[in-house]
Structures are given as C-alpha cells and as structure tokens.
Design a protein around this motif. Structure first.
Motif, PDB file in Angstrom:
ATOM      1  N   HIS A 176       0.844  -1.193   0.000  1.00  0.00           N
ATOM      2  CA  HIS A 176       0.000   0.000   0.000  1.00  0.00           C
ATOM      3  C   HIS A 176       0.878   1.241   0.000  1.00  0.00           C
ATOM      4  CE1 HIS A 176       0.670   0.979   4.302  1.00  0.00           C
ATOM      5  NE2 HIS A 176       0.699  -0.332   4.495  1.00  0.00           N
ATOM      6  N   CYS A 177       0.287   2.348  -0.395  1.00  0.00           N
ATOM      7  CA  CYS A 177       0.983   3.628  -0.335  1.00  0.00           C
ATOM      8  C   CYS A 177       1.128   4.016   1.125  1.00  0.00           C
ATOM      9  CB  CYS A 177       0.203   4.695  -1.098  1.00  0.00           C
ATOM     10  SG  CYS A 177       0.997   6.313  -1.000  1.00  0.00           S
ATOM     11  N   HIS A 178       2.285   4.622   1.464  1.00  0.00           N
ATOM     12  CA  HIS A 178       2.516   5.000   2.859  1.00  0.00           C
ATOM     13  C   HIS A 178       2.512   6.520   3.035  1.00  0.00           C
ATOM     14  CE1 HIS A 178       3.663   4.159   6.966  1.00  0.00           C
ATOM     15  NE2 HIS A 178       3.721   2.877   6.693  1.00  0.00           N
ATOM     16  N   VAL A 179       2.112   7.257   2.005  1.00  0.00           N
ATOM     17  CA  VAL A 179       2.018   8.715   2.131  1.00  0.00           C
ATOM     18  C   VAL A 179       0.595   9.045   2.583  1.00  0.00           C
ATOM     19  CG1 VAL A 179       2.094  10.916   0.901  1.00  0.00           C
ATOM     20  CG2 VAL A 179       3.731   9.115   0.329  1.00  0.00           C
ATOM     21  N   MET A 180       0.449   9.801   3.663  1.00  0.00           N
ATOM     22  CA  MET A 180      -0.877  10.121   4.196  1.00  0.00           C
ATOM     23  C   MET A 180      -1.782   8.885   4.117  1.00  0.00           C
ATOM     24  SD  MET A 180      -1.638  13.899   2.727  1.00  0.00           S
ATOM     25  CE  MET A 180      -3.040  14.129   3.794  1.00  0.00           C
ATOM     26  N   LEU A 183      -5.583   8.633   3.959  1.00  0.00           N
ATOM     27  CA  LEU A 183      -6.227   9.052   2.715  1.00  0.00           C
ATOM     28  C   LEU A 183      -5.829   8.147   1.549  1.00  0.00           C
ATOM     29  CD1 LEU A 183      -7.902  11.058   1.017  1.00  0.00           C
ATOM     30  CD2 LEU A 183      -5.787  12.342   0.668  1.00  0.00           C
ATOM     31  N   HIS A 184      -4.527   7.954   1.360  1.00  0.00           N
ATOM     32  CA  HIS A 184      -4.086   7.311   0.119  1.00  0.00           C
ATOM     33  C   HIS A 184      -4.442   5.830   0.051  1.00  0.00           C
ATOM     34  CE1 HIS A 184      -1.062  10.530  -1.398  1.00  0.00           C
ATOM     35  NE2 HIS A 184      -2.058  11.074  -0.711  1.00  0.00           N
ATOM     36  N   GLN A 185      -4.331   5.148   1.190  1.00  0.00           N
ATOM     37  CA  GLN A 185      -4.696   3.725   1.169  1.00  0.00           C
ATOM     38  C   GLN A 185      -6.209   3.586   1.034  1.00  0.00           C
ATOM     39  OE1 GLN A 185      -2.824   1.213   4.162  1.00  0.00           O
ATOM     40  NE2 GLN A 185      -4.539  -0.196   4.096  1.00  0.00           N
TER      41      GLN A 185
HETATM   42 CU   LIG Z   1      -0.022   7.747  -2.036  1.00  0.00          CU
END
Ligand SMILES: [Cu+2]
Length: 419
Positions: A176-180, A183-185
C-alpha cells in the motif's frame, strides 16, 4: 476475486438476479432442513489435520535470506511496472468516486511471486500527489520499505522510483501507499501480494485445494476522500502554476503533512504561526473520518463476487485487512479452519466460524464443502453491512455451491417458502 476459477457454472444453479433478490440474511432457518438431509459428504477434517506439523522450531522464525542481500549475477529478477493515476471507481451502481489507483485498478493488481524470487517494481507517479509503496509483511532492506521521509523521499508527480526486494517470507501479504496513509490507502492504493512457498505448501498438503480467493477488506468515507483529494489536487495545480517546481512542491507538501526534521523544528514552526493539518483552523471544519462504504475487493454488496465451492471441495480464502477498521468475518452454515496468520502457518489450524481481522493483518482460512446451499459470508460488525447507512450492503458476499441442485436444493422452492 479469484485469479483462477476453473469452473463457472453457477449461472445454472443461482443467477445473479436471484442473488440480488436475497437482500438480507433473514432467510428462515427452519425451511432448509429437508434439502440438507443427504449424508455421505462429511468433512474429513479430523484425519487431515493430524498431518499438520505440531513441532515448533524457533530457528524457522528467522528469515531464510539476509534482508540486505542483493541479486547475484544470473539470478532472475521479476520486473513489474506500476503507475499511479487518479481514476473513477464505482463501488455500487450509482456510487462513483475519484480514487488513486495502481495500474488503473482498485484494489491494485495482485503481485504473486515465489519465495526467494527477486522482485523489481518500477513505480511511476502520474498523479498530482506524492506516493510510495510499502511492502507489508515483506522483509525488505530498510531503504525499500516505502516510508516517506523515514526511509525514502516521497515520489513526486511525474517522478519514478525503483523498488527491489527478495520475496520473503512466504504467505499472504499486501502492499500500500505509505504517504498520508489514511487518505491514500483508503482512496485506492492497496493490493494483494502473495508469496508462494518454495517448499510444498503445508496448507495445500493438509487441505488439498484447487481454488483460492483473495479478499481485500476496506472502508471508504466518500465525503472525506472527495474533499481531501480535491484539496490536494488543487494545491498541486496551484503550485505547479506558480513555479513548475517539483522540488518546491515536495517541500511545501511535506509541511502540509507535518513533516519536519525534528520535534523542535515542528514546535518552533507552530509557535511562528504554522497551522498543522489536524487543527480545524486549517480546513475550516474539522472532519472526522466516517466510513459509509465497506468493501470486499473494492465492491460493496450486492456487487461483491461470490465464493464458489462444490461438495467435498476445499477452498482457500486469503483475507487481507487493507483498511483501518477491524472486521469480524462470519460464515453461515459452516465452521472453517484458520490456517495462517500474517502469512505464516499457525502452530495448529483453529476451527471457527467468525474470524476477527484487525487492520494490517492477513488471515488465511480453508472452507470445506460440507453443507450444500447458498450461504452468507459477511462482517458481523453490522455497521459494515450497510451502504451509506442502508442495510443490506457493505462487506458481505455469498458462499455458493455449484452443485447445490445435484445435492437436492431447489432454490425456487426455498424462495417460495420464505416469501
Ligand atoms: Cu499515495
């Protein structure tokens, strides 16, 4: 849902239209008795389970490869290209929302590799936001772990990043994305990552199966995602207009998210007037996240895919908690075997009919085809079986016997009695 479904003759026994008619889980229990009278299809679980290894070897808990290993000359590397874009996703008919997607897919494409294989992921960011990929459950070298400003720079708009890691340990994992992350996941950046064991699979050996299913469980607050994404995209566009500087965007975006070099720097910034994202003054109205859609592989009931089974068949189901809420997945009419947790086989399979799935965890279960019919399989946390507050919906699907008719189930009569 399944990557390999050899037979799909469920149309004959129970069409999609009939499935929709089911509506809720209120089918009378008494009316099923006559149809399920047949014998001779008893579970053979007791004898199978005796093969499960009971010895525990602490050495086996060590990763079999040093995580900081690099590919040796001649070792094969599997290369995957993953691009992040913003797309429209339909959760149920009439409900569409903008989401981030890996390769235009929600959930992202399933990555399936053999234990010990080298995997190279070329991440390309074609969205106006910042992203990374975290390989959840994989023993990667630190700089491949995908934590923004922890172990790598976030990957900005039109930037690329190459991940390289060895697939270890075996089992059901996800990325999964780990930025914010909230929101992002939630807004789409999650996918399953299956590492098939090099040694013969103990689950396969104990419960021979031909079909398996992956179910990513997640939640979505459509209002939160819409507002946050609009804000983020607008901010990106403004800054792009201002100076076309990816570097400045990166720096500004970091501050937006509360990224500072030290606690002291953060405290000082707040004293000097910086407003952190969690303060209402920043956005007007503080908006707590209140999920209104609960999904299995990106879809809510009745648009979820059913699990297909036949009498005497074992199916393996890989449950992945790809969201931020716990779920309590219950199967009607059956017990099942909990066989793996977070990828690894349990010391012994555990028999249950409701399995708690906590955020960030994965659980593999085996369902045995012992009770022909059409059975609900759903989160027992009732809030999560709604669509925008209306039941039925949400995190719910069906276990459907393809050979229910041969087993004497007359679906039309069941419906007739219950209505
Ligand atoms: Cu992201």
């Amino acid at each position: 849902m399944s990557k390999d479904k050899p037979s799909e003759n469920n149309e004959e026994t129970l069409g999609r239209r009939e499935l929709l008619k089911l509506g809720g889980i209120g089918l009378g229990t008494g009316l099923m008795g006559n149809a399920f009278g047949q014998q001779g299809h008893r579970a053979t679980a007791q004898q199978q389970v005796s093969q499960w290894p009971s010895a525990f070897d602490p050495l086996e808990t060590h990763p079999p490869y040093p995580p900081r290993d690099r590919p040796k000359p001649g070792e094969k590397i599997h290369v995957h290209d993953i691009e992040v874009t913003i797309e429209v996703h339909e959760i149920v008919p009439g409900v569409q929302t903008h989401m981030f997607m890996f390769n235009k897919s929600y959930p992202g494409p399933e990555i399936r590799v053999k234990e010990g294989d080298w995997v190279q992921i070329n991440l390309k960011n074609s969205s106006p936001e910042f992203h990374t990929i975290h390989w959840h459950g994989i023993m990667v070298p630190m700089e491949m772990d995908g934590v923004p400003l922890g172990t790598q720079w976030p990957v900005g708009p039109n930037q690329e990043f190459r991940y390289l890691w060895k697939a270890q340990p075996a089992g059901t994992h996800f990325y999964h994305c780990h930025v914010m992350t909230t929101l992002h996941q939630q807004a789409g950046l999650v996918g399953s990552l299956i590492v098939e064991p090099k040694e013969p699979d103990i689950v396969q050996k104990t419960f021979p199966y031909k079909r398996e299913y992956t179910m990513i469980l997640s939640e979505l607050d459509t209002n939160f995602v819409r507002n946050m994404m609009s804000e983020m995209v607008e901010m990106g566009v403004q800054m792009e207009r201002m100076n076309h500087s990816a570097k400045m965007m990166r720096e500004m975006n970091g501050k937006m998210m509360g990224w500072f070099k030290s606690k002291e720097e953060f405290v000082k910034a707040v004293k000097n007037g910086y407003i952190p994202p969690y303060l209402a003054a920043r956005t007007g109205t503080a908006m707590p996240i209140t999920p209104n859609y609960f999904m299995i592989n990106g879809k809510s009931y009745p648009m979820t895919d059913p699990l297909m089974i036949r009498r005497d068949e074992n199916i393996r189901v890989r449950l992945i908690a790809g969201g931020f809420m716990p779920h309590f997945i219950h199967l009607h009419g059956h017990d099942f075997w909990h066989v793996c947790q977070d990828g690894s086989p349990l010391a012994a399979p555990v028999r249950m009919n409701t399995i708690p799935i906590y955020p960030g965890t994965t659980s593999d279960i085996v369902i045995q085809g012992t009770n022909p019919g059409f059975w609900h399989f759903h989160d027992h946390s009732d809030l999560c079986t709604t669509n925008n507050g209306q039941h039925p919906g949400g995190m719910m699907t069906m276990l459907m016997y393809e050979d229910a008719r041969e087993a004497g189930i007359k679906w039309e009569e069941v419906i007739a009695i219950s209505s």
